[in-house]
Design an enzyme around this catalytic site. Structure first.
Site, PDB file in Angstrom:
ATOM      1  N   ARG A 102       0.880  -1.179   0.000  1.00  0.00           N
ATOM      2  CA  ARG A 102       0.000   0.000   0.000  1.00  0.00           C
ATOM      3  C   ARG A 102       0.912   1.222   0.000  1.00  0.00           C
ATOM      4  O   ARG A 102       1.702   1.415   0.927  1.00  0.00           O
ATOM      5  CB  ARG A 102      -0.901   0.000   1.236  1.00  0.00           C
ATOM      6  CG  ARG A 102      -1.531   1.366   1.470  1.00  0.00           C
ATOM      7  CD  ARG A 102      -2.662   1.356   2.459  1.00  0.00           C
ATOM      8  NE  ARG A 102      -3.819   0.682   1.891  1.00  0.00           N
ATOM      9  CZ  ARG A 102      -5.058   0.808   2.375  1.00  0.00           C
ATOM     10  NH1 ARG A 102      -5.295   1.566   3.424  1.00  0.00           N
ATOM     11  NH2 ARG A 102      -6.061   0.163   1.807  1.00  0.00           N
ATOM     12  N   HIS A 129      -7.206   0.651  -6.596  1.00  0.00           N
ATOM     13  CA  HIS A 129      -7.444  -0.185  -5.406  1.00  0.00           C
ATOM     14  C   HIS A 129      -8.139  -1.478  -5.859  1.00  0.00           C
ATOM     15  O   HIS A 129      -9.313  -1.715  -5.550  1.00  0.00           O
ATOM     16  CB  HIS A 129      -8.297   0.583  -4.389  1.00  0.00           C
ATOM     17  CG  HIS A 129      -8.255   0.021  -3.002  1.00  0.00           C
ATOM     18  ND1 HIS A 129      -7.517  -1.092  -2.656  1.00  0.00           N
ATOM     19  CD2 HIS A 129      -8.876   0.421  -1.853  1.00  0.00           C
ATOM     20  CE1 HIS A 129      -7.681  -1.342  -1.361  1.00  0.00           C
ATOM     21  NE2 HIS A 129      -8.490  -0.436  -0.855  1.00  0.00           N
ATOM     22  N   GLN A 132     -10.115  -3.873  -3.394  1.00  0.00           N
ATOM     23  CA  GLN A 132     -11.403  -3.347  -2.945  1.00  0.00           C
ATOM     24  C   GLN A 132     -12.485  -3.615  -3.987  1.00  0.00           C
ATOM     25  O   GLN A 132     -13.596  -4.029  -3.650  1.00  0.00           O
ATOM     26  CB  GLN A 132     -11.290  -1.830  -2.696  1.00  0.00           C
ATOM     27  CG  GLN A 132     -12.581  -1.213  -2.213  1.00  0.00           C
ATOM     28  CD  GLN A 132     -12.983  -1.719  -0.838  1.00  0.00           C
ATOM     29  OE1 GLN A 132     -12.194  -1.656   0.085  1.00  0.00           O
ATOM     30  NE2 GLN A 132     -14.196  -2.230  -0.698  1.00  0.00           N
ATOM     31  N   ASP A 220     -17.088   7.512  -1.925  1.00  0.00           N
ATOM     32  CA  ASP A 220     -15.840   7.378  -1.166  1.00  0.00           C
ATOM     33  C   ASP A 220     -15.529   8.756  -0.574  1.00  0.00           C
ATOM     34  O   ASP A 220     -16.156   9.761  -0.947  1.00  0.00           O
ATOM     35  CB  ASP A 220     -14.716   6.900  -2.116  1.00  0.00           C
ATOM     36  CG  ASP A 220     -13.415   6.581  -1.381  1.00  0.00           C
ATOM     37  OD1 ASP A 220     -13.442   6.392  -0.142  1.00  0.00           O
ATOM     38  OD2 ASP A 220     -12.346   6.526  -2.042  1.00  0.00           O
ATOM     39  N   CYS A 260     -16.307   1.704   0.587  1.00  0.00           N
ATOM     40  CA  CYS A 260     -15.102   0.916   0.889  1.00  0.00           C
ATOM     41  C   CYS A 260     -14.656   1.075   2.336  1.00  0.00           C
ATOM     42  O   CYS A 260     -13.957   0.227   2.865  1.00  0.00           O
ATOM     43  CB  CYS A 260     -13.978   1.292  -0.068  1.00  0.00           C
ATOM     44  SG  CYS A 260     -13.395   2.985   0.117  1.00  0.00           S
ATOM     45  N   ARG A 288     -13.566  -8.534   1.505  1.00  0.00           N
ATOM     46  CA  ARG A 288     -12.146  -8.272   1.242  1.00  0.00           C
ATOM     47  C   ARG A 288     -11.327  -9.524   1.582  1.00  0.00           C
ATOM     48  O   ARG A 288     -10.401  -9.902   0.858  1.00  0.00           O
ATOM     49  CB  ARG A 288     -11.641  -7.095   2.102  1.00  0.00           C
ATOM     50  CG  ARG A 288     -12.200  -5.722   1.742  1.00  0.00           C
ATOM     51  CD  ARG A 288     -11.648  -5.197   0.440  1.00  0.00           C
ATOM     52  NE  ARG A 288     -10.193  -5.133   0.425  1.00  0.00           N
ATOM     53  CZ  ARG A 288      -9.455  -4.137   0.932  1.00  0.00           C
ATOM     54  NH1 ARG A 288     -10.052  -3.088   1.470  1.00  0.00           N
ATOM     55  NH2 ARG A 288      -8.135  -4.154   0.855  1.00  0.00           N
TER      56      ARG A 288
END
Ligand code: CP
Ligand code: NVA
Length: 301
Positions: A102, A129, A132, A220, A260, A288
């Site tokens: 990440r 991402h 996700q 988001d 998310c 996830r």
């Protein structure tokens, strides 16, 4: 599929394979019958940004698959003192069987993949991402029974989540409408990809227009990790980009809402809508774990 560096790495058959395996891993886990395909294997997890879900789901996932995971904070690694990525990559490649990272720059992920000689998984960059969005697609399939033909609406910043959703949804035969304020459009790569899908992709500025007949609504945060200095200015820019009752009234009856997480209630989503759809949102967080187990098993076995 050697790595998962970005959503664009995945074809439709790749995604179907991951989601099918994730579904079966989830079912087996619930029955207490899961196999351990990664016994004896180690995943290195490099974090240059904060995380709750990504860290815990990868670490737990690796354990459930029979292996182990190493949490490596970038600031504690020599990387944080300037050791080049190509050297870090070649060292880790001698010790472990896979790397999850990440970070900010997508180039870091590409460099790791180029130099490490082992599978590399993107656990979020400013650009993408993919883990996700695999969990999101899994959740939509779980709750709606299909992906093909459904309409997903994304409201807010044209960020990593938005880029990955555009590519993931269009690859899977979904329709996607994106509403972003001027100057906050998705990455050019996502727009270039979407150009082949003129019938199923729409980019607008009006959230209400994007939400018409949506089966799935997604939003988001207005300011992503690394954009903290812009947070105040962004509050103004994004104030009309919220999932609320009025917006949901434009969507199809039975539309689901995804986020998310972490969520900022009162900003990109109201507290009422968040709680009303919490069941699906936390299924999404749970997925996830299983989606990433499927990715790790396919890449690292
Ligand atoms: N959604 C997500 O990636 O959460 P974390 O930042 O907590 O990992
Ligand atoms: N766009 C957000 C997603 C967090 C999971 C960020 O990059 O901070």
């Amino acid at each position: 599929m050697k790595h998962l560096t970005k959503m664009l790495d995945l074809t439709k058959p790749d995604i179907v394979k991951i989601l099918d395996l994730a579904d079966s891993m989830k079912a087996e886990h619930k029955l207490g019958k899961a196999s351990k395909p990664l016994e004896g294997k180690t995943l290195a997890m490099i974090f240059q940004k904060a995380s709750t879900r990504t860290r815990v789901s990868f670490e737990t996932g690796m354990y459930q698959l029979g292996g182990q995971a190493l949490f490596l904070s970038a600031s504690d690694l020599q990387m944080g003192r300037g050791e080049p990525m190509e050297d870090t990559a070649r060292v880790l490649g001698r010790y472990v069987d896979g790397i999850m990272i990440r970070t900010f720059a997508q180039q870091d992920v590409e460099d790791l993949a180029k130099w490490s000689g082992i599978p590399v998984i993107n656990g979020l960059t400013d650009y993408d991402h993919p883990c996700q969005i695999l969990a999101d697609l899994m959740t939509i399939r779980e709750h709606k029974g299909q992906l093909e033909g459904l309409k997903l609406t994304y409201i807010g910043d044209g960020n990593n989540i938005c880029n990955s959703l555009i590519i993931g949804c269009l690859t899977m035969g979904m329709r996607i409408s994106v509403a972003t304020p001027k100057g906050h459009e998705p990455h050019q790569d996502a727009l270039d990809f979407a150009r082949k899908f003129s019938d199923t992709f729409e980019l607008v500025q009006d959230p209400a227009q994007a939400a018409i007949n949506a089966d799935v609504l997604v939003t988001d945060v207005w300011a992503s990790m690394g954009q903290e200095a812009e947070a105040v200015a962004r509050m103004k820019t994004f104030k009309d980009y919220q999932i609320n009752d009025a917006l949901l009234s434009k969507a199809n009856p039975g539309a689901i809402v995804l986020h998310c997480l972490p969520a900022h209630r009162g900003e990109e989503i109201t507290a009422e809508i968040f709680e009303k759809h919490a069941n699906v949102i936390f299924d999404e967080a749970e997925n996830r774990l299983h989606a990433q187990k499927a990715v790790m098993a396919l890449l690292m076995k």
